[in-house]
Write an enzyme that holds these catalytic residues in place. Structure first.
Site, PDB file in Angstrom:
ATOM      1  N   TYR A   1       0.854  -1.021  -0.050  1.00 21.29           N
ATOM      2  CA  TYR A   1      -0.035   0.067   0.170  1.00 21.29           C
ATOM      3  C   TYR A   1       0.925   1.358  -0.071  1.00 21.29           C
ATOM      4  O   TYR A   1       1.924   1.247   0.580  1.00 21.29           O
ATOM      5  CB  TYR A   1      -0.829  -0.059   1.351  1.00 21.29           C
ATOM      6  CG  TYR A   1      -1.813   1.146   1.322  1.00 21.29           C
ATOM      7  CD1 TYR A   1      -2.886   1.288   0.342  1.00 21.29           C
ATOM      8  CD2 TYR A   1      -1.738   2.141   2.184  1.00 21.29           C
ATOM      9  CE1 TYR A   1      -3.599   2.567   0.689  1.00 21.29           C
ATOM     10  CE2 TYR A   1      -2.415   3.287   2.325  1.00 21.29           C
ATOM     11  CZ  TYR A   1      -3.604   3.337   1.462  1.00 21.29           C
ATOM     12  OH  TYR A   1      -4.332   4.630   1.476  1.00 21.29           O
TER      13      TYR A   1
ATOM     14  N   ASP B   1      -0.793  15.889   5.973  1.00 20.62           N
ATOM     15  CA  ASP B   1      -1.683  15.042   5.118  1.00 20.62           C
ATOM     16  C   ASP B   1      -3.061  15.740   4.909  1.00 20.62           C
ATOM     17  O   ASP B   1      -4.007  15.498   5.265  1.00 20.62           O
ATOM     18  CB  ASP B   1      -1.950  13.749   5.579  1.00 20.62           C
ATOM     19  CG  ASP B   1      -2.881  12.927   4.617  1.00 20.62           C
ATOM     20  OD1 ASP B   1      -2.847  13.136   3.561  1.00 20.62           O
ATOM     21  OD2 ASP B   1      -3.684  11.824   4.983  1.00 20.62           O
TER      22      ASP B   1
ATOM     23  N   ASP C   1      -3.068   5.507  -2.747  1.00 23.69           N
ATOM     24  CA  ASP C   1      -4.119   6.630  -2.194  1.00 23.69           C
ATOM     25  C   ASP C   1      -3.875   7.826  -3.196  1.00 23.69           C
ATOM     26  O   ASP C   1      -2.912   8.426  -3.327  1.00 23.69           O
ATOM     27  CB  ASP C   1      -3.542   7.019  -0.680  1.00 23.69           C
ATOM     28  CG  ASP C   1      -4.377   8.168  -0.262  1.00 23.69           C
ATOM     29  OD1 ASP C   1      -5.362   8.742  -0.860  1.00 23.69           O
ATOM     30  OD2 ASP C   1      -4.114   8.437   1.069  1.00 23.69           O
TER      31      ASP C   1
ATOM     32  N   ASP D   1      -6.173  10.308  -3.102  1.00 21.72           N
ATOM     33  CA  ASP D   1      -6.760  11.389  -2.390  1.00 21.72           C
ATOM     34  C   ASP D   1      -8.078  11.613  -3.150  1.00 21.72           C
ATOM     35  O   ASP D   1      -9.043  10.513  -3.231  1.00 21.72           O
ATOM     36  CB  ASP D   1      -6.190  12.787  -2.580  1.00 21.72           C
ATOM     37  CG  ASP D   1      -4.981  12.897  -1.275  1.00 21.72           C
ATOM     38  OD1 ASP D   1      -4.876  11.865  -0.668  1.00 21.72           O
ATOM     39  OD2 ASP D   1      -4.143  13.471  -1.274  1.00 21.72           O
TER      40      ASP D   1
ATOM     41  N   HIS E   1      -7.641   4.331  -4.920  1.00 23.73           N
ATOM     42  CA  HIS E   1      -8.834   5.008  -4.219  1.00 23.73           C
ATOM     43  C   HIS E   1      -8.917   6.221  -4.168  1.00 23.73           C
ATOM     44  O   HIS E   1      -7.983   7.127  -3.974  1.00 23.73           O
ATOM     45  CB  HIS E   1      -8.940   4.232  -2.611  1.00 23.73           C
ATOM     46  CG  HIS E   1      -7.848   4.527  -1.661  1.00 23.73           C
ATOM     47  ND1 HIS E   1      -8.008   5.673  -1.272  1.00 23.73           N
ATOM     48  CD2 HIS E   1      -7.077   3.990  -1.092  1.00 23.73           C
ATOM     49  CE1 HIS E   1      -7.146   6.007  -0.164  1.00 23.73           C
ATOM     50  NE2 HIS E   1      -6.371   4.831  -0.076  1.00 23.73           N
TER      51      HIS E   1
ATOM     52  N   GLU F   1     -11.562   9.383  -2.812  1.00 20.82           N
ATOM     53  CA  GLU F   1     -12.176   9.688  -1.781  1.00 20.82           C
ATOM     54  C   GLU F   1     -13.280  10.551  -2.035  1.00 20.82           C
ATOM     55  O   GLU F   1     -13.287  11.395  -2.902  1.00 20.82           O
ATOM     56  CB  GLU F   1     -11.526   9.864  -0.329  1.00 20.82           C
ATOM     57  CG  GLU F   1     -10.771  11.101  -0.504  1.00 20.82           C
ATOM     58  CD  GLU F   1      -9.509  11.207   0.563  1.00 20.82           C
ATOM     59  OE1 GLU F   1      -9.705  12.118   1.247  1.00 20.82           O
ATOM     60  OE2 GLU F   1      -8.822  10.342   0.344  1.00 20.82           O
TER      61      GLU F   1
ATOM     62  N   CYS G   1      -6.602  14.312   6.804  1.00 15.58           N
ATOM     63  CA  CYS G   1      -6.469  12.879   7.109  1.00 15.58           C
ATOM     64  C   CYS G   1      -7.903  12.257   7.710  1.00 15.58           C
ATOM     65  O   CYS G   1      -8.584  12.941   8.406  1.00 15.58           O
ATOM     66  CB  CYS G   1      -5.404  12.880   8.378  1.00 15.58           C
ATOM     67  SG  CYS G   1      -5.411  11.120   9.292  1.00 15.58           S
TER      68      CYS G   1
ATOM     69  N   ARG H   1     -13.594   5.282  -1.673  1.00 18.04           N
ATOM     70  CA  ARG H   1     -13.522   5.626  -0.371  1.00 18.04           C
ATOM     71  C   ARG H   1     -14.458   6.590   0.040  1.00 18.04           C
ATOM     72  O   ARG H   1     -14.653   7.668  -0.585  1.00 18.04           O
ATOM     73  CB  ARG H   1     -11.877   6.067   0.042  1.00 18.04           C
ATOM     74  CG  ARG H   1     -11.969   6.295   1.536  1.00 18.04           C
ATOM     75  CD  ARG H   1     -10.560   7.115   2.047  1.00 18.04           C
ATOM     76  NE  ARG H   1     -10.560   8.026   2.979  1.00 18.04           N
ATOM     77  CZ  ARG H   1      -9.522   8.766   3.419  1.00 18.04           C
ATOM     78  NH1 ARG H   1      -8.386   8.257   3.058  1.00 18.04           N
ATOM     79  NH2 ARG H   1      -9.748   9.607   4.506  1.00 18.04           N
TER      80      ARG H   1
END
Length: 299
Positions: A48, A62, A89, A91, A116, A118, A126, A161
């Site tokens: 990951y 973050d 990730d 974002d 992913h 989100e 975060c 996400r």
């Protein structure tokens, strides 16, 4: 030697096959290429690549300050040294829905196996901090639809996400997960679930793979692999754990250096040079050099 022998396409196909299997996949977060190689050597199922870790690596919080080019470049460095699939990730997709489509293609080019995206307001924060904001369902759906439309390799995993649980509650998270699957998401990442029952509720709501985020010091209890398997979770990440362990060890080493003037007392806590050289495959490079440069120039 050098980089992985598997192509990105082959790694994506294996990732999809493994996700469709009965076993929960264990995917620790790598903080650099070398740690990704160690994850592979220890027998885990994937690597990951955390946005929080990438931000921290740049000395940044973050909160959405990293760019697509930075994330793609670091993702490529990590993905190309391991035979394992890399999940990254992305974002909020780095902008509007069209940016999400470009993000997919850039990360495909980087050799990543999946991402992913989100549903937080951009710029995000975060997922285990208070005060998050999420976008409306229409925008969240458009992001996923755009990502799916941008995909060229059908095995590239597009995971949605959702951070709705912490903002609007579990029922809203279930409803949003369903809508994101309807929009084309291949998997769901329900952020900041507090109990196994909450994970089970998301599992019951959709028929795609579910990811559990076991990050330390966050909203979720640190459930074991067997506990997560018991409620049907398909994939678990430990996104920042190796970075936290490494930074904790580094801090203790610097304190010892300050107090004692030497690191002689820390040698048993260090990776031995021989182990590092084995992980880097020095022997393979030496053999390659000898095989290739095995000629002499006559004078």
């Amino acid at each position: 030697m050098l980089y992985a022998t598997s192509t990105p396409e082959a790694k994506r196909a294996r990732f999809r096959e493994a996700l469709a299997g009965p076993r929960l996949l264990r995917v620790p977060g790598a903080f650099n290429p070398l740690s990704a190689r160690l994850i592979e050597r220890k027998g885990f199922d994937g690597v990951y690549i955390s946005g929080a870790v990438l931000s921290a690596d740049l000395g940044l919080p973050d909160i959405g300050l990293t760019t697509l080019s930075e994330v793609a470049a670091r993702g490529a460095q990590i993905a190309r040294v391991t035979e394992l699939p890399a999940l990254i990730d992305a974002d909020t997709g780095f902008g509007e829905p069209m940016n999400a489509a470009r993000t997919v293609q850039e990360l495909e080019n980087a050799g990543i196996s999946g991402l992913h995206i989100e549903d937080q307001v951009n710029p995000k924060r975060c997922g285990h901090l208070d005060g998050k904001e999420v976008v409306g369902l229409d925008i969240a759906v458009r992001r996923i639809r755009a990502a799916v439309a941008g995909r060229r390799d059908p095995n590239f995993l597009i995971m949605a996400r959702t951070d709705v649980r912490a903002v609007e509650g579990l029922d809203a998270a279930r409803d949003r997960a369903k809508a994101l699957v309807d929009a084309g998401a291949d998997a769901i990442f329900p952020e900041a679930m507090r109990t196994l029952d909450e994970f089970a509720a998301i599992r019951d709501a959709v028929d795609v793979p579910i990811l559990a985020n076991m990050t330390e010091f966050g909203k979720s209890e640190l459930f074991t692999v067997s506990q997560l398997e018991s409620v049907g979770i398909d994939l678990v990440i430990w996104p920042v754990s190796l970075l936290r362990l490494a930074m904790g060890a580094a801090e203790r080493g610097l304190d010892a250096l300050t107090a004692e003037g030497s690191l002689a007392g820390q040698l048993d806590r260090m990776q031995h040079r021989a182990d590092l050289y084995e992980l880097l495959d020095y022997e393979g490079y030496s053999g390659f050099y000898a095989d290739v440069f095995n000629f002499t120039v006559e004078r």
